[in-house]
Scaffold this motif. Structure first.
Motif, PDB file in Angstrom:
ATOM      1  N   MET A 163       8.575   7.639 -16.064  1.00 17.33           N
ATOM      2  CA  MET A 163       7.716   6.698 -15.336  1.00 17.33           C
ATOM      3  C   MET A 163       8.334   5.309 -15.320  1.00 17.33           C
ATOM      4  O   MET A 163       8.173   4.564 -14.344  1.00 17.33           O
ATOM      5  CB  MET A 163       6.327   6.645 -15.971  1.00 17.33           C
ATOM      6  CG  MET A 163       5.422   7.812 -15.604  1.00 17.33           C
ATOM      7  SD  MET A 163       5.224   8.019 -13.813  1.00 17.33           S
ATOM      8  CE  MET A 163       4.548   6.424 -13.331  1.00 17.33           C
ATOM      9  N   SER A 164       9.053   4.939 -16.360  1.00 13.92           N
ATOM     10  CA  SER A 164       9.755   3.644 -16.368  1.00 13.92           C
ATOM     11  C   SER A 164      10.785   3.593 -15.256  1.00 13.92           C
ATOM     12  O   SER A 164      10.936   2.570 -14.580  1.00 13.92           O
ATOM     13  CB  SER A 164      10.428   3.414 -17.726  1.00 13.92           C
ATOM     14  OG  SER A 164       9.474   3.249 -18.754  1.00 13.92           O
ATOM     15  N   HIS A 165      11.501   4.697 -15.067  1.00 16.58           N
ATOM     16  CA  HIS A 165      12.498   4.754 -13.991  1.00 16.58           C
ATOM     17  C   HIS A 165      11.821   4.648 -12.621  1.00 16.58           C
ATOM     18  O   HIS A 165      12.289   3.923 -11.731  1.00 16.58           O
ATOM     19  CB  HIS A 165      13.296   6.050 -14.074  1.00 16.58           C
ATOM     20  CG  HIS A 165      14.220   6.128 -15.241  1.00 16.58           C
ATOM     21  ND1 HIS A 165      14.960   5.047 -15.665  1.00 16.58           N
ATOM     22  CD2 HIS A 165      14.517   7.147 -16.084  1.00 16.58           C
ATOM     23  CE1 HIS A 165      15.681   5.391 -16.714  1.00 16.58           C
ATOM     24  NE2 HIS A 165      15.431   6.664 -16.994  1.00 16.58           N
ATOM     25  N   VAL A 166      10.723   5.381 -12.454  1.00 13.01           N
ATOM     26  CA  VAL A 166       9.985   5.353 -11.179  1.00 13.01           C
ATOM     27  C   VAL A 166       9.506   3.946 -10.870  1.00 13.01           C
ATOM     28  O   VAL A 166       9.671   3.430  -9.756  1.00 13.01           O
ATOM     29  CB  VAL A 166       8.785   6.328 -11.227  1.00 13.01           C
ATOM     30  CG1 VAL A 166       7.861   6.118 -10.028  1.00 13.01           C
ATOM     31  CG2 VAL A 166       9.272   7.784 -11.262  1.00 13.01           C
TER      32      VAL A 166
ATOM     33  N   ALA B  77      10.563   1.065  -7.984  1.00 16.17           N
ATOM     34  CA  ALA B  77       9.551   0.489  -7.096  1.00 16.17           C
ATOM     35  C   ALA B  77       9.530  -1.026  -7.207  1.00 16.17           C
ATOM     36  O   ALA B  77       9.373  -1.748  -6.212  1.00 16.17           O
ATOM     37  CB  ALA B  77       8.181   1.071  -7.431  1.00 16.17           C
ATOM     38  N   PHE B  78       9.706  -1.517  -8.436  1.00 13.57           N
ATOM     39  CA  PHE B  78       9.676  -2.961  -8.660  1.00 13.57           C
ATOM     40  C   PHE B  78      10.860  -3.641  -7.992  1.00 13.57           C
ATOM     41  O   PHE B  78      10.731  -4.726  -7.420  1.00 13.57           O
ATOM     42  CB  PHE B  78       9.670  -3.239 -10.159  1.00 13.57           C
ATOM     43  CG  PHE B  78       9.115  -4.587 -10.514  1.00 13.57           C
ATOM     44  CD1 PHE B  78       7.757  -4.820 -10.500  1.00 13.57           C
ATOM     45  CD2 PHE B  78       9.955  -5.632 -10.864  1.00 13.57           C
ATOM     46  CE1 PHE B  78       7.241  -6.064 -10.829  1.00 13.57           C
ATOM     47  CE2 PHE B  78       9.450  -6.872 -11.186  1.00 13.57           C
ATOM     48  CZ  PHE B  78       8.080  -7.083 -11.171  1.00 13.57           C
ATOM     49  N   ASP B  79      12.025  -3.014  -8.061  1.00  9.18           N
ATOM     50  CA  ASP B  79      13.205  -3.570  -7.393  1.00  9.18           C
ATOM     51  C   ASP B  79      13.007  -3.635  -5.881  1.00  9.18           C
ATOM     52  O   ASP B  79      13.415  -4.601  -5.228  1.00  9.18           O
ATOM     53  CB  ASP B  79      14.434  -2.717  -7.715  1.00  9.18           C
ATOM     54  CG  ASP B  79      14.954  -2.964  -9.123  1.00  9.18           C
ATOM     55  OD1 ASP B  79      14.656  -4.030  -9.678  1.00  9.18           O
ATOM     56  OD2 ASP B  79      15.641  -2.075  -9.661  1.00  9.18           O
ATOM     57  N   ARG B  80      12.379  -2.598  -5.330  1.00 12.79           N
ATOM     58  CA  ARG B  80      12.104  -2.579  -3.891  1.00 12.79           C
ATOM     59  C   ARG B  80      11.107  -3.666  -3.513  1.00 12.79           C
ATOM     60  O   ARG B  80      11.247  -4.323  -2.470  1.00 12.79           O
ATOM     61  CB  ARG B  80      11.572  -1.206  -3.476  1.00 12.79           C
ATOM     62  CG  ARG B  80      12.639  -0.114  -3.531  1.00 12.79           C
ATOM     63  CD  ARG B  80      12.022   1.260  -3.536  1.00 12.79           C
ATOM     64  NE  ARG B  80      11.171   1.476  -2.362  1.00 12.79           N
ATOM     65  CZ  ARG B  80      10.299   2.474  -2.251  1.00 12.79           C
ATOM     66  NH1 ARG B  80      10.159   3.344  -3.232  1.00 12.79           N
ATOM     67  NH2 ARG B  80       9.579   2.604  -1.169  1.00 12.79           N
TER      68      ARG B  80
ATOM     69  N   PHE C 281       3.594  -4.528 -12.225  1.00 10.87           N
ATOM     70  CA  PHE C 281       4.499  -4.852 -13.317  1.00 10.87           C
ATOM     71  C   PHE C 281       3.933  -4.432 -14.670  1.00 10.87           C
ATOM     72  O   PHE C 281       4.665  -4.013 -15.567  1.00 10.87           O
ATOM     73  CB  PHE C 281       4.781  -6.356 -13.303  1.00 10.87           C
ATOM     74  CG  PHE C 281       5.946  -6.775 -14.129  1.00 10.87           C
ATOM     75  CD1 PHE C 281       6.940  -5.879 -14.508  1.00 10.87           C
ATOM     76  CD2 PHE C 281       6.078  -8.102 -14.524  1.00 10.87           C
ATOM     77  CE1 PHE C 281       8.023  -6.280 -15.259  1.00 10.87           C
ATOM     78  CE2 PHE C 281       7.159  -8.522 -15.276  1.00 10.87           C
ATOM     79  CZ  PHE C 281       8.126  -7.601 -15.648  1.00 10.87           C
ATOM     80  N   CYS C 282       2.610  -4.524 -14.838  1.00  5.35           N
ATOM     81  CA  CYS C 282       2.000  -4.193 -16.123  1.00  5.35           C
ATOM     82  C   CYS C 282       2.258  -2.731 -16.494  1.00  5.35           C
ATOM     83  O   CYS C 282       2.424  -2.393 -17.672  1.00  5.35           O
ATOM     84  CB  CYS C 282       0.503  -4.487 -16.114  1.00  5.35           C
ATOM     85  SG  CYS C 282      -0.515  -3.366 -15.120  1.00  5.35           S
TER      86      CYS C 282
ATOM     87  N   LYS D 107       0.825  -1.205   0.000  1.00  7.57           N
ATOM     88  CA  LYS D 107       0.000   0.000   0.000  1.00  7.57           C
ATOM     89  C   LYS D 107       0.860   1.256   0.000  1.00  7.57           C
ATOM     90  O   LYS D 107       0.598   2.206  -0.748  1.00  7.57           O
ATOM     91  CB  LYS D 107      -0.927   0.005   1.225  1.00  7.57           C
ATOM     92  CG  LYS D 107      -1.882   1.188   1.267  1.00  7.57           C
ATOM     93  CD  LYS D 107      -2.806   1.108   2.464  1.00  7.57           C
ATOM     94  CE  LYS D 107      -3.754   2.307   2.494  1.00  7.57           C
ATOM     95  NZ  LYS D 107      -4.661   2.259   3.676  1.00  7.57           N
ATOM     96  N   LYS D 108       1.894   1.276   0.828  1.00  8.53           N
ATOM     97  CA  LYS D 108       2.791   2.430   0.876  1.00  8.53           C
ATOM     98  C   LYS D 108       3.499   2.619  -0.463  1.00  8.53           C
ATOM     99  O   LYS D 108       3.653   3.749  -0.954  1.00  8.53           O
ATOM    100  CB  LYS D 108       3.822   2.239   1.989  1.00  8.53           C
ATOM    101  CG  LYS D 108       4.775   3.415   2.147  1.00  8.53           C
ATOM    102  CD  LYS D 108       5.782   3.171   3.271  1.00  8.53           C
ATOM    103  CE  LYS D 108       6.752   4.344   3.404  1.00  8.53           C
ATOM    104  NZ  LYS D 108       7.771   4.105   4.458  1.00  8.53           N
ATOM    105  N   LEU D 109       3.918   1.517  -1.073  1.00  7.79           N
ATOM    106  CA  LEU D 109       4.593   1.583  -2.368  1.00  7.79           C
ATOM    107  C   LEU D 109       3.654   2.135  -3.435  1.00  7.79           C
ATOM    108  O   LEU D 109       4.056   2.979  -4.257  1.00  7.79           O
ATOM    109  CB  LEU D 109       5.077   0.183  -2.759  1.00  7.79           C
ATOM    110  CG  LEU D 109       6.073   0.090  -3.917  1.00  7.79           C
ATOM    111  CD1 LEU D 109       7.376   0.800  -3.566  1.00  7.79           C
ATOM    112  CD2 LEU D 109       6.344  -1.371  -4.259  1.00  7.79           C
ATOM    113  N   GLN D 110       2.411   1.699  -3.435  1.00  4.05           N
ATOM    114  CA  GLN D 110       1.436   2.180  -4.405  1.00  4.05           C
ATOM    115  C   GLN D 110       1.173   3.664  -4.225  1.00  4.05           C
ATOM    116  O   GLN D 110       1.010   4.396  -5.218  1.00  4.05           O
ATOM    117  CB  GLN D 110       0.133   1.383  -4.274  1.00  4.05           C
ATOM    118  CG  GLN D 110       0.256  -0.058  -4.749  1.00  4.05           C
ATOM    119  CD  GLN D 110      -0.980  -0.879  -4.442  1.00  4.05           C
ATOM    120  OE1 GLN D 110      -1.734  -0.589  -3.500  1.00  4.05           O
ATOM    121  NE2 GLN D 110      -1.210  -1.915  -5.229  1.00  4.05           N
ATOM    122  N   GLU D 111       1.116   4.123  -2.992  1.00  2.00           N
ATOM    123  CA  GLU D 111       0.904   5.547  -2.724  1.00  2.00           C
ATOM    124  C   GLU D 111       2.068   6.380  -3.238  1.00  2.00           C
ATOM    125  O   GLU D 111       1.873   7.466  -3.803  1.00  2.00           O
ATOM    126  CB  GLU D 111       0.701   5.774  -1.220  1.00  2.00           C
ATOM    127  CG  GLU D 111      -0.628   5.235  -0.692  1.00  2.00           C
ATOM    128  CD  GLU D 111      -0.718   5.300   0.819  1.00  2.00           C
ATOM    129  OE1 GLU D 111       0.311   5.602   1.465  1.00  2.00           O
ATOM    130  OE2 GLU D 111      -1.815   5.058   1.359  1.00  2.00           O
TER     131      GLU D 111
END
Length: 283
Positions: A34-37, A41-44, A72-73, A6-10
């Motif tokens: 946005m790809s970098h962002v 997030a995906f790595d985290r 991921f999408c 939830k925190k990551l999505q926010e």
């Protein structure tokens, strides 16, 4: 896990608003940032999951069937948008439409090769979830996708990438159709740009207007006109600037827990007003 996700999505939503407000209609810069962002997030998320012990098979299935693919999408989507726009020909309208239609054909070919799985996923079926969405399962019949983030067996299952690709393709399909509609409308000999004489400024949530626009377009309430023309009209009538990428907004709607939260909220507000009026009438 829920709190972390939830925190990551926010954080992603906040960064997305910042990037979109600063990049205007420059899809190349927007998609790259946005790809970098999302990659960060995906790595985290990957680092967290590798060290996390799922409480049950159900929780693990939910993560790989729903949580991971829905993040991921977006990474797949923005990376693909970047490549599409970088290679998009600076040419005639017909040449650009041909190029965009070829991208649509690529999506359709991917879909046609995986119809059985797509039917399974979209139907809400669960009887193969343990095979598809638990780590360490072996299914030699599954078509293996190759992607950087799928190299670690601790962070991948047989089909979570497929789900992410399906969701990304939904978003890409909407984007490509929107771009084709723009080309068709902007180069009409007699295209009409409607500007109302009197403007009132809309101050409500933009997602509500976008839900209305797609509803109007779905039902054909403005006749046989492109979606972009309907959106332009609404923007001018309500003196507001909506999300410049309507296709992305629509794709985000589809993957929300409540896809029509704006319309539902408006309906609830109207019902409360009616109930309040009835109470007053009784007094």
């Amino acid at each position: 896990m829920i709190d972390f996700v939830k925190k990551l999505q926010e954080e992603i939503a906040k960064e997305s608003d910042r990037v979109e407000s600063s990049k205007d209609n420059d899809y190349i810069k927007l998609s790259l940032e946005m790809s970098h962002v999302l990659a960060d997030a995906f790595d985290r998320l990957k680092e967290f999951i590798i060290s996390y012990e799922f409480r049950s098979e159900e929780e693990e299935i939910d993560f790989f069937k729903d949580v991971k693919p829905r993040l991921f999408c977006k990474l797949i989507y923005y990376r693909k948008i970047y490549n599409i726009e970088m290679l998009r020909p600076v040419a005639s309208v017909n040449r650009q439409k041909e190029y965009l239609n070829n991208e649509l054909d690529t999506i359709n070919k991917y879909t046609n090769k995986r119809l059985d799985f797509i039917r399974y996923f979209r139907s809400g079926a669960t009887y193969l979830d343990k095979l598809y969405f638990l780590r360490g399962q072996t299914d030699t019949e599954q078509y293996l996708e190759a992607f950087y983030y799928e190299l670690d067996p601790q962070f991948s299952t047989n089909c979570d990438f497929k789900v992410a690709r399906i969701l990304a393709n939904d978003m890409l399909h909407a984007y490509l159709m929107s771009e084709i509609e723009k080309l068709e409308y902007e180069h009409r000999p007699c295209g009409i740009q409607p500007f109302p004489e009197t403007r009132l400024t809309y101050v409500g949530p933009k997602n509500l207007l976008i839900e209305f626009i797609y509803g109007f377009d779905t039902e054909g309430y403005f006749g046989n006109v492109p979606l972009t023309q309907v959106a332009s009209y609404i923007e001018n009538v309500f003196n507001v600037r909506l999300d410049s990428n309507l296709s992305r907004a629509f794709s985000d709607m589809k993957i929300r827990n409540n896809p029509t939260q704006g319309l539902d909220g408006l309906k609830d507000a109207l019902l409360r007003r009616m109930q309040s009026w009835k109470r007053k009438k009784k007094k």
